[in-house]
Design a protein around this motif. Structure first.
Motif, mmCIF file in Angstrom:
data_model
loop_
_atom_site.group_PDB
_atom_site.id
_atom_site.type_symbol
_atom_site.label_atom_id
_atom_site.label_comp_id
_atom_site.label_asym_id
_atom_site.label_seq_id
_atom_site.Cartn_x
_atom_site.Cartn_y
_atom_site.Cartn_z
ATOM 1 N N GLY A 22 45.034 26.603 22.715
ATOM 2 C CA GLY A 22 46.515 27.099 22.461
ATOM 3 C C GLY A 22 47.448 26.586 23.133
ATOM 4 N N LYS A 23 47.600 26.072 24.169
ATOM 5 C CA LYS A 23 48.691 25.348 25.034
ATOM 6 C C LYS A 23 48.779 24.110 25.401
ATOM 7 C CE LYS A 23 49.615 30.102 26.589
ATOM 8 N NZ LYS A 23 49.896 31.070 27.565
ATOM 9 N N GLY A 24 47.613 23.585 25.168
ATOM 10 C CA GLY A 24 47.578 22.075 25.315
ATOM 11 C C GLY A 24 48.023 21.191 24.199
ATOM 12 N N THR A 25 48.454 19.831 24.547
ATOM 13 C CA THR A 25 48.943 19.119 23.437
ATOM 14 C C THR A 25 47.996 18.245 23.130
ATOM 15 O OG1 THR A 25 51.162 19.330 24.731
ATOM 16 C CG2 THR A 25 51.102 17.647 22.997
ATOM 17 N N TRP A 26 47.345 18.420 21.988
ATOM 18 C CA TRP A 26 46.336 17.676 21.258
ATOM 19 C C TRP A 26 46.300 17.473 19.815
ATOM 20 C CZ3 TRP A 26 42.787 19.996 18.117
ATOM 21 C CH2 TRP A 26 42.798 21.350 18.304
ATOM 22 N N GLU A 27 45.812 16.177 19.407
ATOM 23 C CA GLU A 27 45.502 16.216 17.783
ATOM 24 C C GLU A 27 44.178 15.988 17.555
ATOM 25 O OE1 GLU A 27 48.152 15.158 15.484
ATOM 26 O OE2 GLU A 27 49.807 15.536 16.677
ATOM 27 N N ASN A 28 43.265 15.194 18.194
ATOM 28 C CA ASN A 28 42.047 14.803 17.708
ATOM 29 C C ASN A 28 40.943 15.562 18.583
ATOM 30 O OD1 ASN A 28 43.258 12.928 15.869
ATOM 31 N ND2 ASN A 28 43.574 11.318 17.509
ATOM 32 N N ASP A 29 40.192 16.088 17.958
ATOM 33 C CA ASP A 29 39.043 16.811 18.464
ATOM 34 C C ASP A 29 37.758 16.549 18.079
ATOM 35 O OD1 ASP A 29 39.822 18.577 16.280
ATOM 36 O OD2 ASP A 29 37.989 19.594 17.083
ATOM 37 N N ARG A 30 36.615 16.578 18.872
ATOM 38 C CA ARG A 30 35.468 16.406 18.424
ATOM 39 C C ARG A 30 34.553 17.671 19.018
ATOM 40 N NH1 ARG A 30 31.522 12.063 17.373
ATOM 41 N NH2 ARG A 30 30.137 13.517 16.456
#
Ligand code: GDD
Ligand code: MN
Length: 367
Positions: free
Chosen positions: A186-194
Motif C-alpha cells: 500500500g505505501k511502498g513505491t513499486w511497479e513489478n512484482d512476482r
C-alpha cells in the motif's frame, strides 16, 4: 557488503530460532549468497535472545535487534528494514512455516528486475497444511479484502516476501498488527512484482500469536491504505482507482452509444425490441474496445489471451451485470415499494461494481 538481508521477526521462539537460522544459513551458503541474517526480537522472555547472541559469536553474519517499545510483528519488520545493511530484504517467519529453500529463487527474481517477490499460498502450486477451519476462514476473508486493493496479487497478506530496499526506504510504514506485506504494497513505491507458490506448514512448536484484535487492526489498515492512496498517486492502490475511474467513463460512453443508436435505429423504422437489442449489443462492444485499449491497456492478459476470449468474457460478465441491475431494481421496487428510479440507481451501482471486479479479475486480470 551483503547480497541480501534475511529478516526474521521473533517473539519467544527459543525452540525454533536455531533451526531457522541454521537452515537459512545453509541455503545461503549452498547458493553462494553472502547474506546477513537479522533477527528482530520484541524482548522475548525465553532464551531466544541469548541463543541468537551465542550464534552471533560464531557467525558474524547473524545479528539481533532487541526492541523494548512498540511491541508488534509488523513494527519489528519495519524496524528491520531500517537496520538491514543490503539492498534486498527477505522476510521469513521463525517457526519454519516458510521454506528457506525458496530464498535464492526470490533473490534471483529481485535481481531480474522485480521490486517485490511474494511467497503465495493461494496460487497454483501453493497451499496450507494443518490449519484449523477458523484460521482458514479468517485468512480467506483477509485475502479477499486485500485483493480489492491489489487484485493481481493472490496472497497480499503473506508473511514471506522479498523486497528491494528502495521500495520501502521512503515509505511511511505505519503498520500495526500482522500484515506488514499489505502495508508495503500500500505505501511502498513499486511497479513489478512476482509471486512464487509455497506450502505454508503450520508451526509444530509454540502457538500462533494471532488474536481477535488482529482482525480489527487489519480492517483499519485496509481503510488507512485506501485513504493514503487518495493523496499519494505513485501508490499501487491509486493505479487501481484510476482503472475504476476509467471504467466508469467508458461506462458513460456506453450509455451515450446505447441511447444514440437506439434513436437512430428507431428513426430508420426498425422495430423497438430489435433496435434495443442492437443498441445494447453495440454499446457493450463499445465499452469492450475502450476498456481493452485504454482502461486495461497494461494488462498482461492482452499478451496471453486472444481478443476474442476477452470479448466473450466481457459480454458474459456484462450480461451478469445487467441481470444484477434488473434484479435489484425490480426486487427493491416490488418488495419494499422503492421508487423505481432510486432502485435502478442502486442496481446500476451494484452492477457496475460487479462488472468492474469480475472483469478486472478475469477478463484483464493476471493469469
Ligand atoms: N518481533 C516480533 N514481535 N515478532 C513476532 C511478534 C511480535 O509481536 N509476534 C509474532 N512474531 C514472530 C513470530 O516469532 C514468528 O517468527 C512470526 O512472527 C510469525 O508469528 P506467528 O504467530 O507464528 O504467526 P502466524 O503463523 O499466525 O502468521 C503467519 O502467517 C500469516 C498469514 O496467514 C505470519 O507469517 C503472518 O505474517 C502472516 O500474515
Ligand atoms: Mn506461524
Amino acid at each position: 557488503m551483503y547480497d541480501l538481508s534475511v529478516i526474521i521477526p521473533t517473539f519467544n521462539e527459543e525452540e525454533n530460532i536455531l533451526n531457522i537460522i541454521e537452515e537459512v544459513d545453509a541455503v545461503l551458503k549452498k547458493s553462494n549468497l553472502n547474506g546477513e541474517i537479522l533477527v528482530v526480537d520484541d524482548n522475548s522472555q525465553d532464551r531466544t535472545i541469548t541463543l541468537v547472541r551465542e550464534m552471533h559469536s560464531k557467525k558474524e553474519n547473524v545479528n539481533i535487534i532487541v526492541r523494548l517499545a512498540d511491541h508488534g510483528l509488523s513494527q519489528s519488520v519495519a524496524e528491520g528494514f531500517t537496520h538491514a545493511s543490503s539492498q534486498i530484504f527477505i522476510v521469513i517467519d521463525a517457526d519454519l512455516s516458510h521454506p528457506p529453500a525458496l530464498i535464492p529463487k526470490m533473490y534471483e527474481e529481485i535481481r531480474a528486475g522485480n521490486d517485490l517477490v511474494i511467497g503465495s499460498r493461494y496460487m497454483e502450486g501453493g497451499g496450507i497444511r494443518q490449519w484449523p477451519l477458523k484460521r482458514r476462514l479468517i485468512s480467506i476473508g483477509a485475502t479477499f479484502l486485500g485483493r480489492l486493493l491489489f487484485p493481481d496479487i493472490t496472497d497480499p497478506v503473506s508473511g514471506f516476501f522479498a523486497v528491494k530496499k528502495e521500495v520501502v526506504v521512503n515509505a511511511p510504514l505505519r503498520p500495526k498488527g500482522y500484515k506488514i506485506l499489505l502495508e508495503v504494497l500500500g505505501k511502498g513505491t513499486w511497479e513489478n512484482d512476482r509471486e512464487i507458490p509455497f506450502e505454508f506448514v503450520d508451526r509444530e512448536i509454540g502457538s500462533s500469536k494471532l488474536k481477535f484484535r488482529t482482525i480489527t487492526e487489519y480492517a483499519r489498515q485496509v481503510v488507512d491504505i485506501t485513504f493514503y492512496s487518495f493523496f499519494h498517486h505513485q501508490s499501487a492502490a491509486w493505479r487501481e482507482w484510476k482503472k475504476v475511474f476509467k471504467f466508469g467513463i467508458v461506462g458513460l460512453s456506453g450509455i451515450i452509444v446505447n441511447l444514440g443508436l437506439l434513436q437512430l435505429l428507431l428513426m430508420a423504422g426498425i422495430s423497438g425490441y430489435i433496435s434495443l437489442f442492437f443498441a445494447i449489443a453495440i454499446a457493450i462492444l463499445n465499452n469492450f474496445i475502450w476498456n481493452d485499449l485504454w482502461t486495461f491497456r497494461s494488462s498482461s492478459q492482452r499478451r496471453t489471451t486472444s481478443i476474442w476470449q476477452r470479448l466473450w468474457l466481457f459480454y458474459t460478465v456484462s450480461a451478469g451485470g445487467a441481470i444484477i441491475n434488473y434484479g435489484i431494481a425490480m426486487g427493491l421496487t416490488n418488495l419494499v415499494g422503492m421508487n423505481l428510479l432510486v432502485s435502478d440507481t442502486l442496481g446500476i451501482l451494484v452492477g457496475f461494481i460487479w462488472n468492474f471486479l469480475i472483469n478486472r479479475r478475469f477478463t484483464w486480470g493476471r493469469r
